[in-house]
Design a protein around this motif. Sequence first.
Motif, PDB file in Angstrom:
ATOM      1  N   HIS A   6       0.837  -1.203   0.000  1.00  0.00           N
ATOM      2  CA  HIS A   6       0.000   0.000   0.000  1.00  0.00           C
ATOM      3  C   HIS A   6       0.872   1.253   0.000  1.00  0.00           C
ATOM      4  CE1 HIS A   6      -4.167   1.252   0.131  1.00  0.00           C
ATOM      5  NE2 HIS A   6      -3.825   2.240   0.932  1.00  0.00           N
ATOM      6  N   ILE A   7       1.988   1.193   0.702  1.00  0.00           N
ATOM      7  CA  ILE A   7       2.920   2.325   0.692  1.00  0.00           C
ATOM      8  C   ILE A   7       3.471   2.533  -0.714  1.00  0.00           C
ATOM      9  CG2 ILE A   7       5.153   3.148   1.535  1.00  0.00           C
ATOM     10  CD1 ILE A   7       4.529   1.706   4.183  1.00  0.00           C
ATOM     11  N   SER A  14       2.228   9.434  -6.243  1.00  0.00           N
ATOM     12  CA  SER A  14       2.975  10.696  -6.107  1.00  0.00           C
ATOM     13  C   SER A  14       3.913  10.908  -7.290  1.00  0.00           C
ATOM     14  CB  SER A  14       3.773  10.695  -4.801  1.00  0.00           C
ATOM     15  OG  SER A  14       2.918  10.654  -3.682  1.00  0.00           O
ATOM     16  N   LEU A  15       4.592   9.854  -7.708  1.00  0.00           N
ATOM     17  CA  LEU A  15       5.491   9.954  -8.860  1.00  0.00           C
ATOM     18  C   LEU A  15       4.718  10.248 -10.141  1.00  0.00           C
ATOM     19  CD1 LEU A  15       7.860   6.973  -8.002  1.00  0.00           C
ATOM     20  CD2 LEU A  15       8.531   9.393  -8.122  1.00  0.00           C
ATOM     21  N   PRO A  28       6.484  19.784  -2.060  1.00  0.00           N
ATOM     22  CA  PRO A  28       5.036  19.570  -2.136  1.00  0.00           C
ATOM     23  C   PRO A  28       4.679  18.090  -2.314  1.00  0.00           C
ATOM     24  CG  PRO A  28       5.687  21.400  -3.544  1.00  0.00           C
ATOM     25  CD  PRO A  28       6.941  20.705  -3.117  1.00  0.00           C
ATOM     26  N   ALA A  29       5.529  17.363  -3.027  1.00  0.00           N
ATOM     27  CA  ALA A  29       5.275  15.929  -3.240  1.00  0.00           C
ATOM     28  C   ALA A  29       5.386  15.166  -1.927  1.00  0.00           C
ATOM     29  CB  ALA A  29       6.258  15.367  -4.261  1.00  0.00           C
ATOM     30  N   THR A 211      11.699   7.688   1.452  1.00  0.00           N
ATOM     31  CA  THR A 211      12.980   7.280   0.870  1.00  0.00           C
ATOM     32  C   THR A 211      12.809   6.757  -0.550  1.00  0.00           C
ATOM     33  OG1 THR A 211      13.769   6.672   3.085  1.00  0.00           O
ATOM     34  CG2 THR A 211      14.999   5.812   1.206  1.00  0.00           C
ATOM     35  N   LEU A 212      11.766   5.955  -0.764  1.00  0.00           N
ATOM     36  CA  LEU A 212      11.516   5.415  -2.104  1.00  0.00           C
ATOM     37  C   LEU A 212      11.182   6.525  -3.084  1.00  0.00           C
ATOM     38  CD1 LEU A 212      11.202   2.943  -3.937  1.00  0.00           C
ATOM     39  CD2 LEU A 212       8.828   2.750  -3.155  1.00  0.00           C
ATOM     40  N   LEU A 213      10.321   7.448  -2.690  1.00  0.00           N
ATOM     41  CA  LEU A 213       9.984   8.583  -3.556  1.00  0.00           C
ATOM     42  C   LEU A 213      11.241   9.373  -3.899  1.00  0.00           C
ATOM     43  CD1 LEU A 213       7.912  10.500  -4.904  1.00  0.00           C
ATOM     44  CD2 LEU A 213       7.728  11.675  -2.699  1.00  0.00           C
TER      45      LEU A 213
END
Length: 310
Positions: A6-7, A14-15, A28-29, A211-213
């Motif tokens: 889900h994360i 977001s991406l 903002p993201a 971190t992934l974003l």
Amino acid sequence: MLNRRHIRKKVMQSLFELQLTNSQNLDPAYKKLNDSLQNVHNLYALQLQLFTVILQKAQKLNKASQETLLSANKSDKAVRLVNNMFFNHINSSQELAMFIENNKLANWELDDEYASLFLNEILSSEFYQKYTQESSSFEKDRELILFVFKKIIAPNDKLYSYYEDSCISWVDDLPIVNTVILKQLKKMNIAEPLEMVKLYKDAEDKMFARTLLNKVYLNDDELAKYVDEKTPKWDADRIATIDAILMKMAICEFLKFPSIPVKVTINEYLEIAKEYSTKKSSVFINGILDSLSKDFKEANKLQKMGRGLM
């Protein structure tokens, strides 16, 4: 509450928005991602709070009956609901009340017709009629609250539409929230104060989303290059935006997240692709990721830590 899949979905969204807006500012993201994740917890609280507002409606109905001496009307039937141990246990939760207040969740104050709708459905149901004819017990009270949630609240189309209109991301969040609440109701111990389920399992999961974003966004050119090398006969425009994002996220996990097994990464993104893209997309993505993982392994680029992580 939130699992890694889900994360990952929230990061993917977001991406996708960053790519559509062509934004160069991550702040903002980050905020939108955090808000989207927090909204899952808000939805969980609202679903749980429904039990308290239903109980409060039943209490008012009972009081009105006593005051007007309408001993024959349906309000008398609410007595057993008013005395239900599990409804009262949720209603007495200070943690839930504080969460609702601190996050300014006034939904059921502004839209209290849903509590009335559910109360009427409960009182008119065959299950409740049978419940009122049986002796009171701990297990019977648990059976009622499980029935109310599984058969009346969770599948209600009007409530689904309400959530969809209130926050578009809640449509995706509702299944996981309902699963969490159902498990909580089955295990609820009324001898101890009700504690809300935490949003994240641990601090590592909480940091995983940001971190992934960050790593996918900052390494976009490198990640896109790996996809391009495996699709030389494809124009970039022919690869669906979602598919491209999912592949870049997976490649990022291959190379930048040493604690996540390769197989886990591939399986997670294939499942997300099936939900957000097409069956053909999942087959396509699987082929690319499988080939890249083998290339990375041969080139000793998979620096995975721990046993069984390759």
